[in-house]
Design a protein around this motif. Structure first.
Motif, PDB file in Angstrom:
ATOM      1  N   ALA A 177       0.336  -0.987  -0.357  1.00 11.38           N
ATOM      2  CA  ALA A 177       0.173   0.485  -0.259  1.00 11.38           C
ATOM      3  C   ALA A 177       0.820   1.712  -0.303  1.00 11.38           C
ATOM      4  CB  ALA A 177      -1.111   0.389   1.246  1.00 11.38           C
ATOM      5  N   THR A 178       0.210   3.356  -0.444  1.00 12.20           N
ATOM      6  CA  THR A 178       0.869   3.622  -0.610  1.00 12.20           C
ATOM      7  C   THR A 178       0.336   4.851   0.160  1.00 12.20           C
ATOM      8  OG1 THR A 178       2.242   3.202  -2.863  1.00 12.20           O
ATOM      9  CG2 THR A 178       1.825   5.269  -1.884  1.00 12.20           C
ATOM     10  N   THR A 179       0.921   5.641   1.252  1.00 15.91           N
ATOM     11  CA  THR A 179      -0.175   6.393   1.998  1.00 15.91           C
ATOM     12  C   THR A 179       0.739   7.339   1.882  1.00 15.91           C
ATOM     13  OG1 THR A 179       2.062   5.784   4.176  1.00 15.91           O
ATOM     14  CG2 THR A 179      -0.474   4.277   3.318  1.00 15.91           C
ATOM     15  N   ASN A 212       4.927   7.219   0.980  1.00 13.82           N
ATOM     16  CA  ASN A 212       5.515   6.228   0.904  1.00 13.82           C
ATOM     17  C   ASN A 212       5.322   4.659   0.740  1.00 13.82           C
ATOM     18  OD1 ASN A 212       7.404   7.399   3.135  1.00 13.82           O
ATOM     19  ND2 ASN A 212       5.766   8.702   3.119  1.00 13.82           N
ATOM     20  N   THR A 213       5.897   4.164  -0.224  1.00 10.17           N
ATOM     21  CA  THR A 213       5.665   2.614  -0.282  1.00 10.17           C
ATOM     22  C   THR A 213       6.692   1.977  -0.179  1.00 10.17           C
ATOM     23  OG1 THR A 213       4.786   3.998  -2.115  1.00 10.17           O
ATOM     24  CG2 THR A 213       5.097   1.241  -2.716  1.00 10.17           C
ATOM     25  N   ARG A 236      -5.087   8.710  -5.718  1.00 11.21           N
ATOM     26  CA  ARG A 236      -4.713   7.167  -6.431  1.00 11.21           C
ATOM     27  C   ARG A 236      -3.120   6.947  -6.490  1.00 11.21           C
ATOM     28  NH1 ARG A 236      -9.197   3.484  -4.632  1.00 11.21           N
ATOM     29  NH2 ARG A 236      -8.435   2.409  -6.991  1.00 11.21           N
ATOM     30  N   TYR A 237      -4.131   5.986  -6.448  1.00 16.86           N
ATOM     31  CA  TYR A 237      -1.910   5.154  -6.982  1.00 16.86           C
ATOM     32  C   TYR A 237      -1.849   4.060  -7.436  1.00 16.86           C
ATOM     33  CZ  TYR A 237      -2.760   1.791  -2.512  1.00 16.86           C
ATOM     34  OH  TYR A 237      -3.619   1.323  -1.962  1.00 16.86           O
ATOM     35  N   THR A 239      -4.531   1.201  -8.449  1.00 11.63           N
ATOM     36  CA  THR A 239      -3.851  -0.181  -7.215  1.00 11.63           C
ATOM     37  C   THR A 239      -4.995   0.444  -6.209  1.00 11.63           C
ATOM     38  OG1 THR A 239      -1.293  -0.469  -8.004  1.00 11.63           O
ATOM     39  CG2 THR A 239      -2.814  -1.470  -5.804  1.00 11.63           C
ATOM     40  N   GLY A 240      -4.814   1.416  -5.552  1.00 12.75           N
ATOM     41  CA  GLY A 240      -5.435   1.523  -4.359  1.00 12.75           C
ATOM     42  C   GLY A 240      -5.946   3.549  -4.566  1.00 12.75           C
ATOM     43  N   GLY A 241      -5.970   3.808  -3.482  1.00 14.81           N
ATOM     44  CA  GLY A 241      -6.003   5.344  -2.997  1.00 14.81           C
ATOM     45  C   GLY A 241      -5.837   5.222  -1.315  1.00 14.81           C
TER      46      GLY A 241
END
Length: 336
Positions: free
Chosen positions: A27-29, A59-60, A173-174, A193-195
């Motif tokens: 996950a990326t935040t 950050n990933t 979104r990333y 991929t997510g967000g």
């Protein structure tokens, strides 16, 4: 036969090892830090510009091989805690609720208002960075371009408009890729991929100082007196000035260039001939106008617009002086 079955089992084991799935994508935040939009001292006489900034760090961690991440972000700004409920323009207020108009823009030319909807629109920024085996991060800074407009009638005071959590938010979104660089997400709210989302609170502030400017002071002309001054000669003049709103002021008049003690006098050229006269604060000419605050000056409060005071002059009877042109110069002082 036994040997053949043993080879079959070994082959299945090798196939199982070859098709084992790679480790899951991480996950990326994203987080934010901001600087205030501080205009400092403004007077309203001309536009005043200032900049603030929002820095976004993403950050990933946990991608198993060398990889890339792309993040698409939209930054939304509302009208603020002290806003008027719309964006045209935004507003700061002081402790009395007096307004100070300003705006926040997405561009350095200050032509694109920064908002939270289709109009005015949010700011979109894109961030791309690589993620080695142990993880990675990237950051980008977005500038807030602020302007306090030229505006008359400002009141003195400290102005602010806090843009708290409910008035700012970042939506993102990333897209992650184990190998190479992924495609960009379709928008700040879909694809990839997510967000996630977060906020970026900041405060817009400005100070309007106490200030007064004298714009005019008309001459006090007592006219022509034929012969003996055997009756009072009354005339008026006016003093015009502008003070910022809520500025307490006092207007004083000195005794002039030719006074004898506290007696004001007009002089005939460079001679020793004088005509006594006096200046008053009231039409009845009973309240002398002097320089002692709280005693014989005129107090008031600024409005942000031109204010005018009347000076009531008198040449008292009876005076016998040589013919000629008499004059004096009075200094007007506005204290604030």
């Amino acid at each position: 036969m036994i040997h053949s079955r043993s080879l079959a089992v070994l082959a299945l084991a090798l196939v199982g090892l070859y098709w084992a799935p790679p480790s899951a994508e991480a996950a990326t935040t994203c987080t934010t830090s901001t600087t205030p939009l501080a205009f400092g001292t403004v007077t309203g006489a001309a536009n005043a510009d200032s900049n603030g900034s929002v820095t976004i760090t993403c950050n990933t961690f946990g991608l198993s091989l060398a990889a890339g991440v792309r993040v698409r972000m939209c930054l939304y700004i509302g009208d603020g805690v002290n806003g008027p409920g719309h964006f045209n323009p935004r507003r700061m207020t002081n402790t009395f609720g007096d307004p100070l108009q300003f705006q926040i823009y997405r561009d350095a030319a200050r032509s694109q208002t920064w908002g939270n909807g289709s109009f005015p629109a949010p700011l979109q920024v894109d961030l791309q960075y690589s993620v080695p085996l142990l993880g990675g991060s990237g950051s980008i800074t977005a500038n807030l371009f602020g302007r306090v407009f030229a505006q008359p009638g400002l009141a003195a005071g400290s102005y602010s408009n806090p843009f708290m959590d409910g008035h700012t938010w970042l939506e993102y979104r990333y897209a992650e890729s184990i190998f190479g660089t992924p495609n960009w997400p379709g928008s700040c709210s879909s694809g990839g991929t997510g967000g996630g989302s977060t906020t970026f609170p900041f405060t817009a502030s400005a100070t309007v100082p106490n200030n007064c400017v004298i714009s005019a002071a008309t001459n006090l002309d007592f006219g022509t007196v034929p012969g003996l001054i055997n009756a009072n000669r009354d005339q008026t003049s006016a003093i015009s000035f502008t003070c910022t709103g809520r500025t307490a002021w006092n207007v004083a008049l000195n005794n002039g260039q030719n006074a004898s003690g506290s007696t004001r006098r007009m002089r005939l050229g460079a001679s020793g001939s004088y005509v006594n006269y006096e200046l008053y604060r009231d039409p009845g000419r009973s309240q002398r106008w002097g320089t002692t605050a709280g005693a014989d000056t005129v107090p008031g409060t600024g409005t942000g617009s031109v204010q005018t005071l009347t000076v009531y002059g008198r040449v008292p009877a009876t005076q016998a002086v040589p013919a000629g042109n008499y004059g004096d110069v009075i200094t007007v002082t506005v204290s604030y």
